[in-house]
Design a protein around this motif. Structure first.
Motif, PDB file in Angstrom:
ATOM      1  N   CYS A  15      61.290 218.566  -1.161  1.00 32.43           N
ATOM      2  CA  CYS A  15      61.054 217.640  -2.251  1.00 32.43           C
ATOM      3  C   CYS A  15      61.534 216.230  -1.914  1.00 32.43           C
ATOM      4  CB  CYS A  15      61.762 218.101  -3.525  1.00 32.43           C
ATOM      5  SG  CYS A  15      61.341 219.777  -4.032  1.00 32.43           S
ATOM      6  N   GLU A  16      60.966 215.266  -2.622  1.00 33.09           N
ATOM      7  CA  GLU A  16      61.439 213.895  -2.542  1.00 33.09           C
ATOM      8  C   GLU A  16      62.484 213.679  -3.623  1.00 33.09           C
ATOM      9  OE1 GLU A  16      58.284 211.146  -2.815  1.00 33.09           O
ATOM     10  OE2 GLU A  16      57.607 211.454  -0.767  1.00 33.09           O
ATOM     11  N   THR A  17      63.572 213.029  -3.254  1.00 34.68           N
ATOM     12  CA  THR A  17      64.657 212.846  -4.205  1.00 34.68           C
ATOM     13  C   THR A  17      65.089 211.394  -4.227  1.00 34.68           C
ATOM     14  OG1 THR A  17      65.419 215.073  -3.664  1.00 34.68           O
ATOM     15  CG2 THR A  17      66.950 213.657  -4.860  1.00 34.68           C
ATOM     16  N   ASN A  18      65.164 210.820  -5.433  1.00 35.15           N
ATOM     17  CA  ASN A  18      65.728 209.498  -5.628  1.00 35.15           C
ATOM     18  C   ASN A  18      67.030 209.669  -6.396  1.00 35.15           C
ATOM     19  OD1 ASN A  18      63.541 208.096  -4.399  1.00 35.15           O
ATOM     20  ND2 ASN A  18      62.352 208.373  -6.277  1.00 35.15           N
ATOM     21  N   LEU A  19      68.138 209.529  -5.680  1.00 35.60           N
ATOM     22  CA  LEU A  19      69.421 209.794  -6.304  1.00 35.60           C
ATOM     23  C   LEU A  19      69.800 208.691  -7.274  1.00 35.60           C
ATOM     24  CD1 LEU A  19      71.551 211.133  -3.307  1.00 35.60           C
ATOM     25  CD2 LEU A  19      70.305 212.433  -5.027  1.00 35.60           C
ATOM     26  N   ASN A 145      60.977 215.112  -6.991  1.00 37.74           N
ATOM     27  CA  ASN A 145      59.530 215.283  -7.083  1.00 37.74           C
ATOM     28  C   ASN A 145      59.085 216.335  -6.081  1.00 37.74           C
ATOM     29  OD1 ASN A 145      59.138 213.266  -9.052  1.00 37.74           O
ATOM     30  ND2 ASN A 145      59.255 211.675  -7.473  1.00 37.74           N
ATOM     31  N   GLU A 146      58.425 217.349  -6.568  1.00 36.27           N
ATOM     32  CA  GLU A 146      57.905 218.404  -5.710  1.00 36.27           C
ATOM     33  C   GLU A 146      56.434 218.117  -5.426  1.00 36.27           C
ATOM     34  OE1 GLU A 146      58.870 222.999  -5.705  1.00 36.27           O
ATOM     35  OE2 GLU A 146      57.310 222.545  -7.178  1.00 36.27           O
ATOM     36  N   ARG A 147      56.134 217.940  -4.149  1.00 42.12           N
ATOM     37  CA  ARG A 147      54.771 217.577  -3.763  1.00 42.12           C
ATOM     38  C   ARG A 147      53.893 218.810  -3.584  1.00 42.12           C
ATOM     39  NH1 ARG A 147      54.633 212.650   0.640  1.00 42.12           N
ATOM     40  NH2 ARG A 147      55.275 210.983  -0.777  1.00 42.12           N
ATOM     41  N   HIS A 148      52.624 218.673  -3.983  1.00 38.93           N
ATOM     42  CA  HIS A 148      51.626 219.732  -3.790  1.00 38.93           C
ATOM     43  C   HIS A 148      50.324 219.077  -3.325  1.00 38.93           C
ATOM     44  CE1 HIS A 148      54.124 222.801  -5.772  1.00 38.93           C
ATOM     45  NE2 HIS A 148      54.453 221.844  -6.630  1.00 38.93           N
ATOM     46  N   TRP A 149      49.732 219.672  -2.310  1.00 32.93           N
ATOM     47  CA  TRP A 149      48.497 219.088  -1.779  1.00 32.93           C
ATOM     48  C   TRP A 149      47.283 219.455  -2.620  1.00 32.93           C
ATOM     49  CZ3 TRP A 149      44.409 222.189  -0.331  1.00 32.93           C
ATOM     50  CH2 TRP A 149      44.675 223.545  -0.170  1.00 32.93           C
ATOM     51  N   ASP A 150      47.346 220.569  -3.369  1.00 32.27           N
ATOM     52  CA  ASP A 150      46.183 221.035  -4.113  1.00 32.27           C
ATOM     53  C   ASP A 150      46.253 220.731  -5.609  1.00 32.27           C
ATOM     54  OD1 ASP A 150      48.313 222.703  -4.476  1.00 32.27           O
ATOM     55  OD2 ASP A 150      47.123 224.552  -4.497  1.00 32.27           O
ATOM     56  N   GLU A 155      57.529 216.726 -11.390  1.00 37.91           N
ATOM     57  CA  GLU A 155      58.881 216.180 -11.467  1.00 37.91           C
ATOM     58  C   GLU A 155      59.808 217.251 -12.044  1.00 37.91           C
ATOM     59  OE1 GLU A 155      61.418 212.443 -13.363  1.00 37.91           O
ATOM     60  OE2 GLU A 155      59.241 212.567 -13.643  1.00 37.91           O
ATOM     61  N   LEU A 156      60.777 217.654 -11.246  1.00 33.67           N
ATOM     62  CA  LEU A 156      61.688 218.717 -11.639  1.00 33.67           C
ATOM     63  C   LEU A 156      62.970 218.122 -12.215  1.00 33.67           C
ATOM     64  CD1 LEU A 156      61.258 221.076  -8.557  1.00 33.67           C
ATOM     65  CD2 LEU A 156      60.121 221.227 -10.775  1.00 33.67           C
TER      66      LEU A 156
END
Length: 331
Positions: A15-19, A145-150, A155-156
């Motif tokens: 996941c991408e994380t912005n602290l 943010n959890e990325r999905h290609w499909d 946003e968790l």
């Protein structure tokens, strides 16, 4: 925010994380790409074993009151090699723990049910956000943010996961070594900033009034200052910075450094083995109430005691340089 009991989250891998400010108080930011000198030191210091050690066998003395539980705990450790003895498992596990400790300061492993093999498994998980409060292990998982290609990204929410301490093994760097590394890394960070500076960077820029300015900068003196700063920064650890030109150093200097560096490595190795025995003993009590295990290095591996003896013999001029080099580099 969600608070619940669960296994560790692996958000840092997928996941991408912005602290945010609150997250930064609990999640330590770790650089994924170390600088030049720091990377070299970490690689050198993590080599706790010489490759030839692996061929000797019987590297570790294991004393346990229940071999069945011991085999259950160490038989399914998830490492790179699939088929290995308990001795080889400990060899790889200590090596893996050492690399993590030198870079992150802590290492965590999760005990889980291995349904395929009908036993238990041991696998590492990231130490970011893992805290120990009142005897419990807690993992702070920030918003991400959890990325999905499909489909659209998700946003968790922020989570506080209460881990089962009976399934978590924690390893840490001994305080004396931690202080050495912290002090050294501050200087290495500054030296890395100017590691690849060019001589032209110190030249005065030409101007209309002075198209050919005289350069008084002595780059050789600059290089000498960097070497002196490196040796002063690494005095406690004994690292030589991979500098093998002995024209400016005595053989005594190099031998004392080698012994000190190897001694610090072996101190870390022995500390990991001690912690590994304690953690396995604690986890093993879930299967047998009186379970205990102690793990130590055998005479097949170099020892701190012999390095201390070499130091005394070197000071008394009763040992040759070749013997010291062979013991530090080939054992």
């Amino acid at each position: 925010m969600k608070i619940f009991k669960a296994d560790p989250s692996y958000w840092f891998r997928t996941c991408e994380t912005n602290l945010g400010f609150i997250d930064s108080l609990f999640v330590k930011q770790v650089r994924h790409k170390p600088d030049f000198l720091r990377r070299m030191f970490d690689e050198d210091f993590a080599r706790l074993f010489h490759p030839r050690n692996r061929r000797n066998g019987n590297l570790f003395q294991i004393v346990s009151n229940d071999d069945g539980v011991m085999q259950k705990l160490l038989g399914n450790v998830q490492l790179r090699r699939s088929r290995r003895s308990v001795d080889e498992t400990i060899y790889e596990l200590v090596t893996e723990i050492a690399k993590t400790l030198i870079w992150c300061g802590e290492a965590h492993y999760l005990i889980f049910d291995d349904t395929e093999n009908g036993g238990v498994g041991v696998a590492s998980f990231n130490s970011q956000g893992v805290l120990r409060l009142f005897g419990r292990h807690i993992q702070w998982v920030p918003k991400r943010n959890e990325r999905h290609w499909d489909r659209e990204n998700i946003e968790l929410p922020r989570e506080i996961r209460i881990l089962d301490s009976a399934k978590v093994m924690r390893f840490e760097v001994p305080k004396t070594i931690k202080r050495m590394l912290t002090t050294q890394n501050r200087t290495l960070k500054v030296l890395d900033k100017y590691q690849f500076i060019r001589t032209t960077d110190f030249h005065l820029p030409p101007t209309h009034e002075n198209p050919n300015p005289t350069n008084h900068f002595d780059f050789e003196a600059w290089s000498d200052i960097q070497d002196i700063s490196l040796y002063r920064a690494t005095r406690s650890t004994g690292w030589n910075g991979r500098k093998y030109d002995a024209s400016k150093r005595s053989d005594f200097f190099d031998c004392h450094r080698m012994i000190r560096f190897r001694r610090n490595q072996l101190s870390l190795r022995d500390a990991i083995l001690y912690q590994l025995g304690n953690e396995l003993s604690r986890i093993g009590k879930n299967y047998t109430a009186e379970f205990s295990i102690k793990i130590s290095a055998t005479d097949q591996l170099p020892s701190v005691a012999y390095l201390d003896e070499l130091t005394e013999r070197l000071a008394a001029e009763k040992v040759g340089f070749t013997e010291i080099i062979d013991y530090c580099y080939k054992q």
